[in-house]
Design an enzyme around this catalytic site. Structure first.
Site, mmCIF file in Angstrom:
data_model
loop_
_atom_site.group_PDB
_atom_site.id
_atom_site.type_symbol
_atom_site.label_atom_id
_atom_site.label_comp_id
_atom_site.label_asym_id
_atom_site.label_seq_id
_atom_site.Cartn_x
_atom_site.Cartn_y
_atom_site.Cartn_z
ATOM 1 N N GLU A 69 24.996 46.530 -27.919
ATOM 2 C CA GLU A 69 26.406 46.155 -27.742
ATOM 3 C C GLU A 69 27.158 47.060 -26.772
ATOM 4 O O GLU A 69 28.119 47.742 -27.136
ATOM 5 C CB GLU A 69 27.113 46.153 -29.110
ATOM 6 C CG GLU A 69 26.531 45.121 -30.061
ATOM 7 C CD GLU A 69 27.132 45.154 -31.469
ATOM 8 O OE1 GLU A 69 27.923 46.050 -31.756
ATOM 9 O OE2 GLU A 69 26.797 44.271 -32.265
ATOM 10 N N GLU A 108 22.354 38.980 -33.606
ATOM 11 C CA GLU A 108 22.906 39.331 -34.922
ATOM 12 C C GLU A 108 23.788 38.178 -35.374
ATOM 13 O O GLU A 108 24.735 37.818 -34.696
ATOM 14 C CB GLU A 108 23.734 40.628 -34.840
ATOM 15 C CG GLU A 108 22.935 41.824 -34.354
ATOM 16 C CD GLU A 108 23.741 43.128 -34.323
ATOM 17 O OE1 GLU A 108 24.890 43.137 -34.798
ATOM 18 O OE2 GLU A 108 23.214 44.129 -33.805
#
Ligand SMILES: [Zn+2]
Ligand SMILES: [Zn+2]
Ligand SMILES: [Zn+2]
Lengths: 624, 624, 624
Positions: A144, A315
């Site tokens: 991320e 995710e």
């Protein structure tokens, strides 16, 4: 392609004794992929240079032994404590000039070359050990990028690098002064080393300065990622992936994606509704436990583009999370619905975060598929159901969409730098356009401004695009430019060449100021006043007679920010819309997916679709 | 006096080839004044000590050659980059202790004597070259002191200077301790060099300390301006001007004005409505594209006073600006209306900002009279119309107003330091009083607390005045004191001498708490409880029987903050009001100006005045 | 016990000539206690080591000479300016890393051992001079620990002390790593000296780290107070007191109280309503000039517990204060009502703050019993009335309450660290439970989690209690656990032992999201989903069928945050409630006190109680 399910797993968080049972239950649930080692640096290299891969070997052995395909990660989002001793100046610096310290994650400045070298070193070490290991089927680099506002850093390393970047871009300082218009307030430089980072100024710094710094900052992320990617390329043939976070705009994902094989993103529908969606309170209340009905689809379409066709959800939210302001639970069925929606948009893998809820540390209130007591959480049941349904439905093939939407990171940076109205937000503008297209029943491709061609679509929307590429003016598709499209140059100036059509003037409007457009909706936030030529055709005007949508030289110009109703009117004028109400429809080669984000029954061509449920049609029949 | 029009021009922003045509078009528009060189330091002295006046000579030649009168500026609001190398410590420091860096403008601390000397040096250099040049008809020193919160600086230079200022004011440290009441929390000093600047304390610093620092900070602005003014006095006989910004209260404009010949201010009605007006959302919506109907007039009257009768609008908003939270366009007619309103209040010159919209840098979205494409913007047409109308109307002569309002910068500092209620705002209180006077049809003079006499007015309002000067208690005018007037000393203490009448106690009230005054309005924000003597006469009481307005020893005491209705009631009791509804009326020697800020027709003594329009009457007849 | 009245007096603020008259008027008013020297350090030791007690001797002589009992204070909340020269690093440091400077009060870091020694030194000096002086009847140490957010400090002294505290608590660094779950994001340490203070991190630091730092910070306050207490113990036999401030939660008052003889607190009902009460705007408007009807009682009951039965109100609001956002005056009767309410809850002394309003410095707008002009303020009259009424009523004796509520500072730290919902506030949860108990007519004891027994109550509520002590599961009282009770360990982890019953999952809910509970109220803020065993009994369920209150193994589990109506339903199910509407009832050995915080007449068993008034019943008859 037959989609698959995955899960994020942290063997280092659990007693070794639990690993085998965990692997067995994953398989039983229908999971085929498992991502590991994401944050494990302190366990892989507890002392500088001293690697302890043994536990990881063992974990891989157990997981792969049960038939799971492993995604290996480089753990560079969490440099261990000894790294700070080695490079005390590797920390990013915030806008107030404060170092952002050790103690959570992402505590590094993208411009610190020492840390970049360390990142390459750990990637190499992992590559050497696991690059040719057939049990490792893919690699994730870092985690991320940009999460927690970590792209922009005001460190001394960033300053020096930025000065070099400017020297590279502009060649000599006079060119820079002219490009930026530094004469304006006597900000002219005589040397590149006089250029500071654009913060802590008395009032707004030169927007060209700020935009250049944002371009530079994005380039630093790309360079950082590329360094790891190159290291891994030498070591492995498995595909390289990064897991982008939702609505992170501070770096150009297309640039990073160009160095990778698969794009993936982390999809937290309920968290995002709470913490990063621009919407009314009523809308947020309606979708509180489901997530916004377009936010995920938008990202799916975006990352399909970033990944050049190949993309995953790395995710997937499986239950309540911990990090949004408020964290309610998904309604029953939503975990399954989100998974299917990703598949409808072409996801190769949907991977749940995380296997078992951790009973400690920052995310202890973040649900997993299992509770900390090892009991199946509601998300587990729904994941298993999807696995069974995938087996039943079989392969799904994507096709070119009906319509396209242009999305451009540098446009976001431009309007963030020069918003002109306090709430002018590029992402919101684009998402509202996307929502309108979806309400009109369109299946959508999201394209970068660098797309070679925009041909073959019923309509292409390009709201808020900073500059207009030639390919967009030379397409056979119906193109809608505006609002604000093409009104600044790459150096964030107003174009003064004759060939750039521009409004006479533009207005930003406060939130409660709406301008009526003849029972067809309202202009909100932004309105432009154009001198519409006699040869042009005005299609929609507001009550005061100003052109809101007009055609000029075969292109459509949208001169305002439309509200929902006005968007629907506009699309109704341009294409044959098939309004879907609260449902969302996505068409693939052979299937039609109809998704119901509401909590109430809806009807689609005579078929009832329950709240939080979906339908799949093939050859005219409902097969799910 | 016959009013004139001007414009702000930046020749250094444009190709020399454009200057002559620009000058010709200015003249054609009816403009007679042009202000130049305001931010041009990096072009006048690109290298320290090396002056390059040639381009400026040429620009002056062209402008004056077309008959324009030039206002020359000292460019000290934008010190060039090399100045920071010379004086790295010249930057102001914000409340958090951060230097406010180079990269925009106003990046200097008023207490830095090195930069002060540099400012004098550039003023001298300009004075030497242009001081006796007959084409230069006036001088502007610096630009908008205090804009972007630049008066208060917590630099080390400010600290040292403040300690000296304290030593000067109090003589010895015990006197200061006593004056400030430092015994209160054991804050007693033993030496002036122990006195820090009042920030970053655990809780509120001593208010006397804070007020002293604000007095000092204002004095630094005055001293800084005086240094430049003195330098120019030696070089020129042309009048000296500063252009104040709207609602800047951190320094005493009367003090600065005492060293200058003409006051001017920068009038941005729509920007100010958005970013610095205390008003309801409904009011702001009603006047969104016109500006508040009293905000400009208030400043006009204020600067007529600051300029001892001589004043200009140096910058007049000509279209949408870029710096407010939201920037809608003026309604048609408003640029003309604002210009005429300034003239009605006695402006000698109204000068538009700016000639042509810049296509680059911070203010590229700020309208000019021309667009960046050199096309006339709507404001241009209206300016030309005003020029024609001025020619038709001829000379206008001011006269003493019906009523007066006392305005005092140190009172603002006192209540900012000691607000007692979170929203107690001196400027708001005074502006609301001013609005009430205008609704009552009064023409108003604004006077400083140092005015030699307050005689000859129907009524003088002095709301929130920290101390009451003798001249105010010894006037033949009807004086209204309060709320809060005279309740603190110059050292921000409660007066304890017997001669200071004081309320028993005072209350601050939260925004939604209104106390009814017998169908005549409400008390809001603030109420005082007085022990009204038998010899006093209560004129208005609230529903609980408390005196809201009473007469004592021939003076009127207002014991509360009135809402709009109550203000009207109060003025109705004190004078023969001629309510004007939504219109505003200003009377000069021979003319009556009636201004309609609304967007709807209004009627004035049988005459229809259209929305965003005005009427001028002379000898009973409408002449415009 | 016959209650007494006191007053806070600062002789050093006034001319000596006024002291005798002041003392005489105190006595006349019915006051018997006077607190002095609280902030007088700069007058007691103007130069380091040079004491000037003479003026204080004189003041004590005059006060005691009039029969007043003196409370002597250590002046350590206001170290004088020379202390900063001696210890420039004694200042606390805020979360942004800025020292909190000299210039107000409480400018010290609890971890600075140099300042701690100085505090002991001044306490010793005062103890030596006045410890055996019979005119000194009690001692106050410091003033309002934690006021102005002064418990938490990020200084280097705090860091070093915290590292030592961790070494002490965990023994070796691996134990700490495991306890905190540092593996989670590779935050593992190899040495205690690597542990930074938990601020300025990129995203949330490890909650276990944060909680440890909060425990440490509380311990530092206790240690600081203990050092002074020990110094005074050697010097005096008079009772030692600290005056706690309302709703200060950053240190454990029970810990500090263990070293003292009497607890006292500073009660500012109207200020607290404005600045530290979680309540609706409507509620705050209703009680604007009275204060919340339960906030004071809650603190009274809390400090009776902290003081092991002995407690005072050390500062009682006497009129408008200066420090809240808005500062209206108490309604007539409220000063008397507050005083009587404190007495009803067992206060030995209620002491007004302050004798005479100071005409200077920070609190000049804070009312006293006298105005700065020495005229009696309204509070004076009411104090005198209470004194007469006390004489009439005579002794009041406390008894064990009907019900108990558990209050635990570490639980507040736990949920502040790990709120999971943006508005999850432990204090609010507990206060709402307390309010519900009071609405049900209960007299309440507040108990710490360390109470030896919870036996003998009709009901014991323990909402939001982080861990459940054995004594609470082994009592004969009806115990209600939840919401959130027992869901984390002392190291802020989810318990994973089999014996900790836990919800399946928990949800935080945004403010406007309410879940209906079958016409019996709503769930707000928080809801847990439990797997209710067959052997359990569900007592209340929500509309979706989820258990909201259920009984399991003889204990009651509350699985949600109830709104007011739902709280009333719950208590109605558990006990025989005697709802008191807007009145509040407190029962002592022989008296029943009925308090009316509203501004309207209320009726109690046929007796009319006027607005802002109270009734006292004895043996069934109204005696006041
Ligand atoms: Zn993640
Ligand atoms: Zn300006
Ligand atoms: Zn106090």
């Amino acid at each position: 392609m037959i989609p698959e399910l995955g899960v994020c797993y942290y063997p280092e968080h659990w007693d070794e004794a639990m690993w085998a049972e965990d692997a067995a239950r994953m398989v039983e649930t229908g999971i085929t992929w498992v991502r590991i080692a994401e944050f494990a640096w302190s366990r892989l290299e507890p002392v500088p240079g001293h690697f302890t891969f043994e536990w990881l070997d063992k974990a891989i052995g157990i997981l792969a032994g049960h038939g799971l395909k492993v995604v290996m990660c480089t753990p560079t989002a969490t440099p261990p404590r000894w790294m700070i001793d080695r490079y005390p100046d590797m920390l990013a610096v915030d806008g107030a000039g404060q170092p952002r310290t050790f103690g959570s994650r992402r505590h590094y400045c993208f411009s610190h070359l020492g840390y970049r070298a360390e990142s390459v070193r750990i990637a190499q070490a992992l590559g050497e050990r696991y690059g040719r290991d057939p049990r490792i089927h893919a690699w994730q680099i870092d985690n991320e990028y940009g999460c927690h506002d970590t792209v922009i850093s005001y460190s001394d390393h960033a300053k020096t690098a930025f000065q070099g970047w400017c020297a590279q871009r502009y060649g000599d300082i006079k060119t820079l002064n002219t490009a930026w218009g530094n004469v304006f307030w006597s900000i002219e430089y005589t040397d590149f080393d006089q250029i500071a980072l654009p913060h802590l100024t008395v009032t707004q710094p030169n927007p060209a300065h700020e935009l250049a710094f944002r371009r530079f900052s994005s380039d630093q992320v790309t360079a950082y990622n590329r360094a790891q990617a190159q290291a891994l390329r030498h070591a492995t043939d498995a595909p390289l992936i990064h897991n982008y976070m939702g609505r992170i705009l501070e770096f150009d994902h297309f640039d990073v994606g160009a160095d990778l094989d698969i794009a993936s993103w982390d999809s937290y529908p309920i968290g995002f509704l709470s913490d990063r969606l621009d919407a009314s309170e009523a809308h947020k209340a309606k979708y509180l436990q489901q997530g916004d009905p377009d936010m995920q689809a938008f990202h799916h379409d975006l990352y399909r583009s970033v990944g050049k066709g190949r993309w995953w959800v790395m995710e997937q939210q499986p239950g309540p999370v911990n990090w949004a302001p408020y964290n309610p639970a998904p309604l029953e069925g939503m975990v399954r619905l989100w998974t299917w929606e990703a598949i409808a948009h072409g996801a190769e893998v949907v991977s749940y975060f995380r296997w078992r809820q951790a009973p400690f540390a920052q995310e202890q209130m973040h649900a997993g598929l299992l509770t900390p007591q090892n009991i199946p959480a509601p998300g587990m049941t729904e994941a298993a159901q999807v696995a069974r349904e995938i087996a039943q439905i079989g392969a799904i093939t994507q096709k070119k969409a009906d319509a396209a939407l242009v999305f451009d990171y540098a446009s976001d940076w431009s309007w963030t730098t020069l918003p002109q109205g306090a709430d002018f937000t590029y992402f919101r503008l684009v998402l509202e356009a996307y929502k309108a297209m979806r309400r009109a029943g369109l299946t959508v491709d999201i394209l970068p401004v660098t797309a070679r061609s925009f041909d073959g679509y019923d309509v292409v929307l390009a709201p808020g695009l900073a500059q207009i590429p030639d390919s967009l003016t030379q397409t056979d598709s119906k193109v809608v430019l505006g609002p604000r499209t093409g009104t600044v140059t790459e150096e964030l100036r107003i174009p003064t060449s004759d060939t750039s059509p521009l409004p006479q003037f533009s207005e930003s409007l406060p939130p409660d100021h709406k301008r009526s457009v003849q029972d067809a909706g309202h202009v909100v936030h932004w309105q432009e006043t154009w001198d519409v030529a006699d040869s042009d055709q005005t299609i929609i005007s507001d009550d005061a007679g100003k052109a809101v949508l007009f055609e000029s030289d075969g292109q459509f110009r949208l001169a305002a920010w439309p509200d929902e109703t006005l968007w629907d009117t506009i699309l109704g004028q341009l294409i044959a819309a098939k309004p879907t109400g609260d449902l969302r429809v996505r068409t693939t080669q052979d299937h039609i997916f109809v998704i119901n984000y509401t909590n109430e029954d809806q009807s689609y061509e005579g078929h009832k679709i329950k709240g939080c449920d979906l339908a799949i049609f093939k050859d005219g029949s409902r097969i799910l």
